[in-house]
Design a protein around this motif. Structure first.
Motif, mmCIF file in Angstrom:
data_model
loop_
_atom_site.group_PDB
_atom_site.id
_atom_site.type_symbol
_atom_site.label_atom_id
_atom_site.label_comp_id
_atom_site.label_asym_id
_atom_site.label_seq_id
_atom_site.Cartn_x
_atom_site.Cartn_y
_atom_site.Cartn_z
ATOM 1 N N LYS A 217 5.145 -1.407 -10.219
ATOM 2 C CA LYS A 217 5.107 -2.304 -9.137
ATOM 3 C C LYS A 217 6.427 -3.190 -9.004
ATOM 4 O O LYS A 217 7.100 -3.133 -7.768
ATOM 5 C CB LYS A 217 4.141 -3.492 -9.502
ATOM 6 C CG LYS A 217 3.559 -4.099 -8.443
ATOM 7 C CD LYS A 217 2.268 -4.660 -8.565
ATOM 8 C CE LYS A 217 1.906 -5.563 -7.480
ATOM 9 N NZ LYS A 217 0.549 -6.340 -7.758
ATOM 10 N N ASN A 221 8.718 -2.948 -5.789
ATOM 11 C CA ASN A 221 9.013 -4.001 -4.962
ATOM 12 C C ASN A 221 10.440 -4.280 -4.678
ATOM 13 O O ASN A 221 10.970 -4.886 -3.742
ATOM 14 C CB ASN A 221 8.134 -5.171 -5.749
ATOM 15 C CG ASN A 221 6.861 -5.377 -5.254
ATOM 16 O OD1 ASN A 221 6.112 -4.785 -4.461
ATOM 17 N ND2 ASN A 221 5.935 -6.056 -6.209
ATOM 18 N N VAL A 270 6.143 -4.264 3.249
ATOM 19 C CA VAL A 270 5.130 -4.811 2.220
ATOM 20 C C VAL A 270 3.966 -3.898 2.024
ATOM 21 O O VAL A 270 3.676 -3.397 0.914
ATOM 22 C CB VAL A 270 4.668 -6.299 2.241
ATOM 23 C CG1 VAL A 270 3.643 -6.628 1.078
ATOM 24 C CG2 VAL A 270 5.742 -7.312 2.191
ATOM 25 N N GLU A 271 3.261 -3.670 3.094
ATOM 26 C CA GLU A 271 2.084 -2.868 2.856
ATOM 27 C C GLU A 271 2.525 -1.392 2.749
ATOM 28 O O GLU A 271 1.730 -0.662 1.916
ATOM 29 C CB GLU A 271 1.464 -2.796 4.584
ATOM 30 C CG GLU A 271 0.134 -2.136 4.542
ATOM 31 C CD GLU A 271 -0.236 -2.095 5.964
ATOM 32 O OE1 GLU A 271 0.049 -2.655 6.999
ATOM 33 O OE2 GLU A 271 -0.941 -1.104 6.128
ATOM 34 N N CYS A 272 3.720 -0.966 3.088
ATOM 35 C CA CYS A 272 4.041 0.240 3.048
ATOM 36 C C CYS A 272 4.456 0.545 1.370
ATOM 37 O O CYS A 272 3.926 1.551 0.987
ATOM 38 C CB CYS A 272 5.498 0.453 3.765
ATOM 39 S SG CYS A 272 6.030 2.337 3.644
ATOM 40 N N LYS A 273 4.878 -0.577 0.806
ATOM 41 C CA LYS A 273 5.180 -0.294 -0.300
ATOM 42 C C LYS A 273 3.932 -0.385 -1.551
ATOM 43 O O LYS A 273 3.900 0.260 -2.632
ATOM 44 C CB LYS A 273 6.032 -1.488 -1.222
ATOM 45 C CG LYS A 273 7.443 -1.253 -0.481
ATOM 46 C CD LYS A 273 8.241 -2.556 -1.226
ATOM 47 C CE LYS A 273 10.024 -2.313 -0.979
ATOM 48 N NZ LYS A 273 10.603 -3.504 -1.303
ATOM 49 N N LYS A 274 2.929 -1.049 -0.957
ATOM 50 C CA LYS A 274 1.554 -0.984 -1.621
ATOM 51 C C LYS A 274 1.090 0.532 -1.636
ATOM 52 O O LYS A 274 0.482 0.733 -2.640
ATOM 53 C CB LYS A 274 0.921 -1.977 -0.819
ATOM 54 C CG LYS A 274 -0.217 -2.909 -1.732
ATOM 55 C CD LYS A 274 -1.132 -3.810 -1.215
ATOM 56 C CE LYS A 274 -2.562 -3.622 -1.072
ATOM 57 N NZ LYS A 274 -3.418 -4.092 -0.370
ATOM 58 N N ILE A 275 1.245 1.023 -0.632
ATOM 59 C CA ILE A 275 0.483 2.297 -0.447
ATOM 60 C C ILE A 275 1.226 3.156 -1.371
ATOM 61 O O ILE A 275 0.882 3.878 -2.231
ATOM 62 C CB ILE A 275 0.817 2.903 0.950
ATOM 63 C CG1 ILE A 275 0.080 2.427 1.964
ATOM 64 C CG2 ILE A 275 0.467 4.411 1.069
ATOM 65 C CD1 ILE A 275 0.279 2.744 3.627
ATOM 66 N N ASN A 277 2.945 2.006 -4.223
ATOM 67 C CA ASN A 277 2.369 1.644 -5.379
ATOM 68 C C ASN A 277 1.217 2.654 -5.908
ATOM 69 O O ASN A 277 0.986 2.845 -7.094
ATOM 70 C CB ASN A 277 2.335 0.440 -5.426
ATOM 71 C CG ASN A 277 2.281 -0.228 -7.107
ATOM 72 O OD1 ASN A 277 2.434 0.566 -7.892
ATOM 73 N ND2 ASN A 277 2.035 -1.646 -6.944
ATOM 74 N N GLU A 278 0.261 2.706 -4.925
ATOM 75 C CA GLU A 278 -0.963 3.272 -5.150
ATOM 76 C C GLU A 278 -0.650 4.746 -5.567
ATOM 77 O O GLU A 278 -1.397 5.417 -6.675
ATOM 78 C CB GLU A 278 -1.955 3.188 -4.176
ATOM 79 C CG GLU A 278 -2.754 1.883 -4.132
ATOM 80 C CD GLU A 278 -3.483 1.410 -2.946
ATOM 81 O OE1 GLU A 278 -3.533 2.417 -1.837
ATOM 82 O OE2 GLU A 278 -3.582 0.279 -2.604
ATOM 83 N N SER A 281 0.922 5.069 -9.058
ATOM 84 C CA SER A 281 -0.004 4.690 -10.054
ATOM 85 C C SER A 281 -0.927 5.773 -10.416
ATOM 86 O O SER A 281 -1.074 6.081 -11.331
ATOM 87 C CB SER A 281 -0.610 3.594 -9.777
ATOM 88 O OG SER A 281 0.323 2.290 -9.735
#
Ligand code: TRP
Ligand code: SF4
Length: 330
Positions: A217, A221, A270-275, A277-278, A281
């Motif tokens: 993460k 980020n 931010v949202e793009c990075k969240k995707i 990250n998923e 992971s």
């Protein structure tokens, strides 16, 4: 079983394995196990040539590397995993091949010249063994009479070198016992480092295959995105964005949509990075968990390596004897 074509490949244990190693090699190795008789080598002698100041690190990285290999799905039931320095025939064939290797071939080898130019501390690798690097690699390959060698483009000079040396051996001793290997080029998606530069251990811009959740993460980020983009509604330029470079490889199913949304300013970074990250992971978590299991059971891994060494040595011993016979060197 013995009908299957033979594959040999190896990796130098010089550090922790990262996503680049997965994309550039391991992913392909895992797929090759069923179709070919595969030998995967922990090339620790090759690592020692440059890391001779830290021999115990080479050993540790070698063991660690075996744990990662097993965690990503190399299966000791279907392939042979072994350590180069434990199969003594490698050095014996290396010596035999050295006697027929013209010095000029080694001095002209592009990887050697490059290493000398690139490494600032080039004095470090101006050792006798390093010059012979391609000859040892040729011995690795020839010893198993490998038909194919899965490698990245950076290794093509070594493969060409191997073919030339094999031809020279066969020609000199009027035989066809040694096998000329062909490459299987690893399909590589160009993955850059998390900072957009070339991926390199020394830049600290890699994501490890065994990276902890929170560190994945953190690294994502801190990735640089399109620098021209300030608000999430600004139109983005995915082609210059490192996050998008990763999305296009690890989020294949969503990459077109992400690209479109980014271009239109309909997705924030931010949202793009969240995707991302998923996705990462999802890839790394099972590998990390299995890796930890292996690390907790060193006897188990050592048993696997011992069995691999035994099988590799069986093949190596038989082939080496046949080579010497052809040379008339009884
Ligand atoms: N030189 C290879 C690399 O740096 C590692 C290696 C050693 C290898 N022996 C090999 C690769 C034999 C293929 C076949 O990646
Ligand atoms: Fe990069 Fe995604 Fe931000 Fe677009 S939305 S700039 S692809 S991080």
């Amino acid at each position: 079983m013995s009908e299957r074509k033979v594959i040999l490949s190896g990796m130098r244990p010089t550090g922790r394995l990262h996503l680049g190693n997965y994309l550039g090699a391991l992913q392909n190795w895992v797929k090759l196990q069923d179709e070919y008789q595969c030998f995967f080598e922990i090339a620790d002698w090759h690592a020692l040539m440059s890391d001779y100041k830290n021999p115990s690190d080479v050993c540790e990285f070698g063991f660690d590397m075996a744990c990662v290999w097993l965690a990503v799905g190399l299966d000791p039931e279907r392939c042979v995993i072994f350590r180069q320095s434990d199969v003594k025939e490698h050095l014996e064939l290396f010596f035999i091949l050295s006697t027929i290797t013209p010095l000029g071939w080694l001095q002209r080898c592009p990887t050697y010249k490059e290493a000398l130019e690139n490494l600032k501390e080039s004095e470090e690798i101006r050792n006798y063994s390093f010059l012979g690097y391609p000859a040892l690699q040729a011995a690795d390959i020839a010893l198993y009479r490998a038909n194919f060698v899965p490698v990245g483009v950076d290794q093509l000079p070594h493969l060409e070198f191997t073919r030339e040396l094999v031809r020279r051996f066969n020609h000199l001793y009027k035989t066809d016992i040694m096998v000329e290997p062909n490459e299987i080029l690893n399909k590589v998606d160009k993955l850059s480092g998390t900072d957009g530069r070339k991926m390199s251990k020394s830049y600290g811009n890699t994501i490890y295959l065994t990276e902890e959740e929170k560190d994945i993460k953190k690294k994502i980020n801190s990735m640089v995105t399109d620098p021209a983009r300030i608000h999430p509604t600004d139109k983005g330029h995915p082609q210059v964005c490192t996050v998008f470079n990763y999305q296009s490889i690890f989020s294949e199913d969503e990459k077109d949509e992400i690209e479109k949304k980014c271009l239109e300013g309909k997705i924030g970074c931010v949202e793009c990075k969240k995707i991302l990250n998923e996705k990462l992971s999802g890839l790394i978590t099972p590998i990390r968990e299995k890796y930890k299991e292996f690390k907790k059971n060193p006897e188990k891994v050592n048993n696997i390596l011992e069995e691999g060494n035994r099988q590799a040595a069986g093949q190596a011993c038989k082939n080496l004897a046949a080579f010497k016979k052809e040379m008339g060197y009884g």
